[in-house]
Design a protein around this motif. Structure first.
Motif, PDB file in Angstrom:
ATOM      1  N   PRO A 106       0.798  -1.239   0.000  1.00 43.50           N
ATOM      2  CA  PRO A 106       0.000   0.000   0.000  1.00 43.50           C
ATOM      3  C   PRO A 106       0.821   1.274   0.000  1.00 43.50           C
ATOM      4  CG  PRO A 106      -1.001  -1.608   1.454  1.00 43.50           C
ATOM      5  CD  PRO A 106       0.306  -2.208   0.999  1.00 43.50           C
ATOM      6  N   LEU A 107       1.907   1.326   0.764  1.00 39.07           N
ATOM      7  CA  LEU A 107       2.675   2.569   0.855  1.00 39.07           C
ATOM      8  C   LEU A 107       3.417   2.892  -0.441  1.00 39.07           C
ATOM      9  CD1 LEU A 107       4.126   2.369   4.478  1.00 39.07           C
ATOM     10  CD2 LEU A 107       2.291   3.838   3.620  1.00 39.07           C
ATOM     11  N   THR A 157     -10.687  -2.626  -0.770  1.00 41.85           N
ATOM     12  CA  THR A 157      -9.232  -2.775  -0.721  1.00 41.85           C
ATOM     13  C   THR A 157      -8.544  -1.519  -1.229  1.00 41.85           C
ATOM     14  OG1 THR A 157      -9.503  -5.161  -1.081  1.00 41.85           O
ATOM     15  CG2 THR A 157      -7.306  -4.232  -1.445  1.00 41.85           C
ATOM     16  N   ARG A 158      -9.045  -0.953  -2.325  1.00 45.00           N
ATOM     17  CA  ARG A 158      -8.463   0.281  -2.858  1.00 45.00           C
ATOM     18  C   ARG A 158      -8.617   1.428  -1.859  1.00 45.00           C
ATOM     19  NH1 ARG A 158     -11.329   0.730  -7.098  1.00 45.00           N
ATOM     20  NH2 ARG A 158     -12.836   2.183  -6.211  1.00 45.00           N
ATOM     21  N   ASN A 159      -9.780   1.526  -1.229  1.00 50.51           N
ATOM     22  CA  ASN A 159     -10.004   2.593  -0.252  1.00 50.51           C
ATOM     23  C   ASN A 159      -9.090   2.438   0.963  1.00 50.51           C
ATOM     24  OD1 ASN A 159     -11.962   3.757  -1.847  1.00 50.51           O
ATOM     25  ND2 ASN A 159     -13.661   2.690  -0.849  1.00 50.51           N
ATOM     26  N   ARG A 160      -8.843   1.193   1.363  1.00 53.89           N
ATOM     27  CA  ARG A 160      -7.913   0.969   2.487  1.00 53.89           C
ATOM     28  C   ARG A 160      -6.504   1.414   2.108  1.00 53.89           C
ATOM     29  NH1 ARG A 160      -8.074  -4.747   5.317  1.00 53.89           N
ATOM     30  NH2 ARG A 160      -6.556  -3.610   6.575  1.00 53.89           N
ATOM     31  N   MET A 161      -6.113   1.176   0.856  1.00 53.28           N
ATOM     32  CA  MET A 161      -4.809   1.662   0.408  1.00 53.28           C
ATOM     33  C   MET A 161      -4.754   3.181   0.486  1.00 53.28           C
ATOM     34  SD  MET A 161      -3.320  -0.488  -2.823  1.00 53.28           S
ATOM     35  CE  MET A 161      -4.753  -0.309  -3.854  1.00 53.28           C
ATOM     36  N   LEU A 195      -2.240   5.570   2.686  1.00 58.01           N
ATOM     37  CA  LEU A 195      -1.440   6.627   2.084  1.00 58.01           C
ATOM     38  C   LEU A 195      -1.752   7.981   2.705  1.00 58.01           C
ATOM     39  CD1 LEU A 195      -1.645   5.461  -1.636  1.00 58.01           C
ATOM     40  CD2 LEU A 195       0.423   5.600  -0.254  1.00 58.01           C
ATOM     41  N   ARG A 196      -3.048   8.230   2.999  1.00 59.58           N
ATOM     42  CA  ARG A 196      -3.410   9.499   3.648  1.00 59.58           C
ATOM     43  C   ARG A 196      -2.800   9.582   5.038  1.00 59.58           C
ATOM     44  NH1 ARG A 196      -8.459   9.237   0.780  1.00 59.58           N
ATOM     45  NH2 ARG A 196      -9.310   7.836   2.354  1.00 59.58           N
ATOM     46  N   ALA A 231       0.791  10.289   4.703  1.00 59.76           N
ATOM     47  CA  ALA A 231       1.009  11.685   4.312  1.00 59.76           C
ATOM     48  C   ALA A 231       0.822  12.619   5.500  1.00 59.76           C
ATOM     49  CB  ALA A 231       0.055  12.064   3.177  1.00 59.76           C
ATOM     50  N   MET A 232      -0.208  12.342   6.318  1.00 62.95           N
ATOM     51  CA  MET A 232      -0.441  13.171   7.500  1.00 62.95           C
ATOM     52  C   MET A 232       0.708  13.056   8.491  1.00 62.95           C
ATOM     53  SD  MET A 232      -4.546  12.631   8.138  1.00 62.95           S
ATOM     54  CE  MET A 232      -4.502  13.605   9.641  1.00 62.95           C
ATOM     55  N   GLN A 233       1.229  11.851   8.662  1.00 61.58           N
ATOM     56  CA  GLN A 233       2.388  11.671   9.547  1.00 61.58           C
ATOM     57  C   GLN A 233       3.594  12.421   9.022  1.00 61.58           C
ATOM     58  OE1 GLN A 233       3.074   7.490  10.090  1.00 61.58           O
ATOM     59  NE2 GLN A 233       1.201   7.153  11.272  1.00 61.58           N
TER      60      GLN A 233
END
Length: 428
Positions: free
Chosen positions: A206-207, A328-332, A336-337, A340-342
């Motif tokens: 995912p990342l 599954t796509r939404n979990r990816m 990623l969000r 990005a926030m981190q």
């Protein structure tokens, strides 16, 4: 007896459903896929995605999905893209091997499948065309499984300057003609439309999926079936593997005439309505390819059941698979969000630490400058402040407080000619 699969288009998320009774037990072959996967300690969804890819590759390219309109040439290919999503070490390779063992196809019952790495856009057409004994290009008799173990390989290919990989992949998904004109005849490989069978199966951490998901404007991620390579419901006791599924393509590779699948009238009506709404710009979500992916999945489920007709049952099962794909796509995207926030927070904290260090250093420089301007006789604070450079004046109050706290200077407030003033002097 085939279990009834309800319509899941009511917002129910896949994890809220009971896959034992709702999906995996709907058909014997699906139950066998799940048991095969768990015997291999792989994800049932990942194995299913690989099984559907192998079914696609085993069916000759003459088998197509019929057009929605009246243009008989506007057929759709069964070529598929599958993304197996999970962190490193979740067994994407195990799922691929389990799917290969699952289908027991006798010689002549399907096409020869060759697993190859993905290369450039030009390399795709070279892979899908052969040269006969007279040096003429001819469509390959092989089906090609483009294997991408790590998604960053694909994103690197797509991201190259002047890369044609992304556009060629989108054409490959639809079965369109491939290749480029080239002055060198030996490098000119033109692949006719619907003369080849290919599938792309990618392992997706995912990342590392950001660049591919960001290509939504081009439509590449919408063409993928995204399935988890993990299995939260994996049993403590590993079951025995079931016998391989004896399966042959309903259409033999030796038959070259075009064979359109039959689509239930109710499914065609739904797809036609959606197509019209997109033509009229009533629907503008950019997800038109998702309906084609669902139809391909339904077609492959029908072919797995050795049928050439796509039924409401196939369509409903495909809907459930697409909901898992969306989930599954939404979990990816969520991963990623969060990443990005981190990263933003880490940058903000680093900036704050830098600013704090910079401010502390500036205060110390200001304090040192103040000391050079003081004696044991009181001096007006305003006079001292004016004697500082513009870059240090903002730190005057903090530097003065620091010097008083350290016992180096004294501060005294009084009046001069009726106006309040502050005096500073070195401590005796």
């Amino acid at each position: 007896m085939t279990a009834t699969v309800p319509d899941f288009r009511t917002g129910t998320e896949p994890e809220d459903l009971d896959p034992e009774s709702v999906f995996w037990e709907a058909r014997p072959e699906l139950a066998a896929v799940r048991q095969t996967a768990r015997a291999a300690m792989a994800s049932p969804w990942a194995v299913l995605g690989c099984v559907l890819a192998r079914v696609s590759l085993s069916v000759p390219p003459s088998v197509v999905i019929p057009p929605l309109g009246n243009d008989r040439s506007a057929v759709a290919s069964l070529n598929v893209f599958v993304g197996l999503v999970g962190p490193s070490g979740t067994g994407k390779g195990v799922a691929t091997a389990a799917a290969e063992d699952f289908l027991n196809t006798p010689p002549g019952g399907g096409r020869l499948i060759e697993k190859l790495p993905l290369g450039s856009g030009e390399g795709i057409s070279h892979t899908l065309i052969d040269t006969d004994s007279e040096g003429e290009n001819t469509p390959s008799i092989r089906s090609v499984w483009f294997d991408v173990p790590e998604i960053d390989t694909l994103t690197a290919l797509i991201g190259r300057q002047a890369s044609t990989t992304s556009s060629e992949l989108r054409k490959m998904f639809s079965g369109e003609g491939l290749g480029f004109q080239n002055s060198d005849a030996t490098r000119r490989k033109i692949v006719p439309a619907h003369s080849y069978r290919a599938a792309l199966v990618a392992g997706v951490q995912p990342l590392k999926a950001g660049p591919l998901l960001d290509d939504s404007a081009g439509g590449t991620p919408q063409r993928f079936l995204w399935l988890p390579a993990t299995d939260p419901g994996a049993p403590d006791v590993t079951p025995d593997a079931p016998p391989p599924l004896s399966w042959s393509s309903p259409v033999l590779a030796t038959e070259h005439r075009r064979t359109p699948l039959t689509v239930a009238a109710s499914i065609t009506a739904v797809l036609r309505e959606e197509r019209l709404n997109r033509l009229r710009e009533v629907i503008t979500d950019g997800l038109g390819q998702q309906s084609l992916v669902r139809l391909k999945v339904a077609a492959l489920l029908a072919l797995l059941a050795k049928r050439l007709d796509i039924t409401e049952g196939d369509w409903s099962l495909a809907d459930y698979i697409m909901r898992m794909s969306d989930h599954t796509r939404n979990r990816m995207r969520d991963v990623l969000r969060a990443e990005a926030m981190q990263a933003v927070q880490a940058r903000a904290e680093a900036r704050a630490a830098f600013d704090e260090h910079h401010a502390a250093a500036a205060v110390q420089r200001t304090a040192a400058k103040i000391l050079t301007k003081l004696d044991t006789e009181p001096v007006s604070a305003t006079t001292v402040r004016r004697g500082l450079g513009p870059a240090l004046r903002d730190y005057f109050e903090a530097a003065t407080d620091d010097l008083i706290r350290r016992g180096l200077i004294d501060r005294h407030d009084d009046e001069y000619r009726g106006q309040p003033r502050t005096l500073l002097r070195l401590r005796r």
